[in-house]
Write an enzyme that holds these catalytic residues in place. Structure first.
Site, mmCIF file in Angstrom:
data_model
loop_
_atom_site.group_PDB
_atom_site.id
_atom_site.type_symbol
_atom_site.label_atom_id
_atom_site.label_comp_id
_atom_site.label_asym_id
_atom_site.label_seq_id
_atom_site.Cartn_x
_atom_site.Cartn_y
_atom_site.Cartn_z
ATOM 1 N N ASP A 82 0.873 -1.173 0.000
ATOM 2 C CA ASP A 82 0.000 0.000 0.000
ATOM 3 C C ASP A 82 0.913 1.226 0.000
ATOM 4 O OD1 ASP A 82 -1.666 2.125 0.543
ATOM 5 O OD2 ASP A 82 -2.601 1.220 2.306
ATOM 6 N N LYS A 99 -3.966 15.063 -7.780
ATOM 7 C CA LYS A 99 -3.050 15.037 -8.912
ATOM 8 C C LYS A 99 -2.386 16.395 -9.123
ATOM 9 C CE LYS A 99 -3.478 10.767 -10.546
ATOM 10 N NZ LYS A 99 -2.332 9.826 -10.588
ATOM 11 N N TYR A 152 -9.918 14.106 -6.822
ATOM 12 C CA TYR A 152 -8.910 13.492 -7.693
ATOM 13 C C TYR A 152 -8.035 14.570 -8.332
ATOM 14 C CZ TYR A 152 -6.970 10.610 -11.455
ATOM 15 O OH TYR A 152 -6.124 9.952 -12.320
#
Length: 230
Positions: free
Chosen positions: A48, A143, A139
Site C-alpha cells: 500500500d 493530482k 482526484y
C-alpha cells in the site's frame, strides 16, 4: 542481483503501470513493482503506497533482490467521481494519501539510490490536474498536488543530477475507466482533437522518453491526453 539497471514502478501490475514495466523492460531495465494487488507481476511486492513504513520495507526488499534503483515511476492510484458536496472527509484523505502520499513515500525511500545513480523519477499525474473536471475535485486536487511536488522536488535535487518529471495523461483506455464512464462516451470523445482515448502504451512511451532520453528535462510535465489540454 541484476547486472542490468533497475527501475521501480508503483502500480505496475495493470494499466499504465504495466505498460511502463513493459517499455522499461524492453529498454534493458530489470523492473521491480509495488502494487496493492500484484497478481502475477514479476519482481512485485504487495504494498500500500500510502503506508510509508510499508514502502520503505518493500523498497528494501527489492533492493536486496535486484540492486539499487536508478529509475522510479509512480503510477499507483485510483479514480472516482463525486460532486464536491458528497465527498467525505475520509474520501478526501484517502485520495491524497494514495496519490500525493504515495509519491512522497516512494521518493523518500528511493532518493538515496537515485542520487547515487544520478537517476530519474517520473510521476503519473493527470490532465485533470491541469484543467480540472466536473465532479473530479478530490482526484484533480490530489493530482495537482503531485505537479507542485514534482516541480519543487526537481529544484531541490537538481544539483545532485537527479531528474524529477511528470506525465499528465488524459482519459486512458484502462480498467480504471468503467464501460459506462462518461470519459468513454462518444459525445465526450468528439470534443477531443484526436477523437479517442489515450492508450497505456502511449503514456508509457512518454515515460520511457523522460527516463531514458530527456537528460535535459527536470521539473517538466508532458501532457499525454489526445489534445484535451493544448
Amino acid at each position: 542481483m541484476s547486472e542490468q539497471p533497475v527501475a521501480l514502478v508503483t502500480g505496475g501490475a495493470s494499466g499504465i503501470g504495466a505498460a511502463v514495466v513493459e517499455a522499461l523492460t524492453a529498454r534493458g531495465y530489470t523492473v521491480g513493482c509495488l502494487d496493492l494487488n500484484p497478481g502475477a507481476a514479476e519482481n512485485a511486492v504487495a504494498t500500500d503506497v500510502s503506508d510509508a513504513g510499508a514502502v520503505t520495507r518493500a523498497v528494501g526488499q527489492l533492493r536486496e533482490r535486484l540492486g539499487p534503483v536508478s529509475a522510479v515511476v509512480t503510477s499507483a492510484g485510483y479514480y472516482e467521481m463525486a460532486p464536491v458536496s458528497e465527498i467525505s472527509v475520509d474520501a478526501w484523505r484517502r485520495m491524497l494519501r494514495v496519490h500525493l502520499g504515495g509519491l512522497v513515500n516512494v521518493a523518500r525511500a528511493t532518493l538515496p539510490d537515485l542520487r547515487a545513480a544520478r537517476g530519474s523519477l517520473v510521476a503519473v499525474a493527470s490532465e485533470l490536474a491541469v484543467g480540472g473536471g466536473d465532479e473530479d475535485a478530490h482526484y484533480a486536487a490530489a493530482k495537482g498536488a503531485i505537479l507542485g511536488l514534482v516541480r519543487s522536488l526537481a529544484a531541490e535535487v537538481a544539483d545532485t543530477g537527479v531528474r524529477i518529471n511528470a506525465v499528465a495523461p488524459g482519459p486512458t483506455d484502462t480498467p480504471l475507466l468503467a464501460a459506462d464512464s462518461p470519459w468513454r462516451a462518444p459525445e465526450y470523445l468528439q470534443t477531443l482533437p484526436l477523437r479517442r482515448l489515450t492508450t497505456p502504451a502511449e503514456v508509457a512511451r512518454c515515460v520511457e522518453y523522460l527516463v531514458c532520453e530527456a537528460t535535459f528535462s527536470t521539473g517538466d510535465v508532458v501532457n499525454v491526453n489526445s489534445g484535451a489540454v493544448i
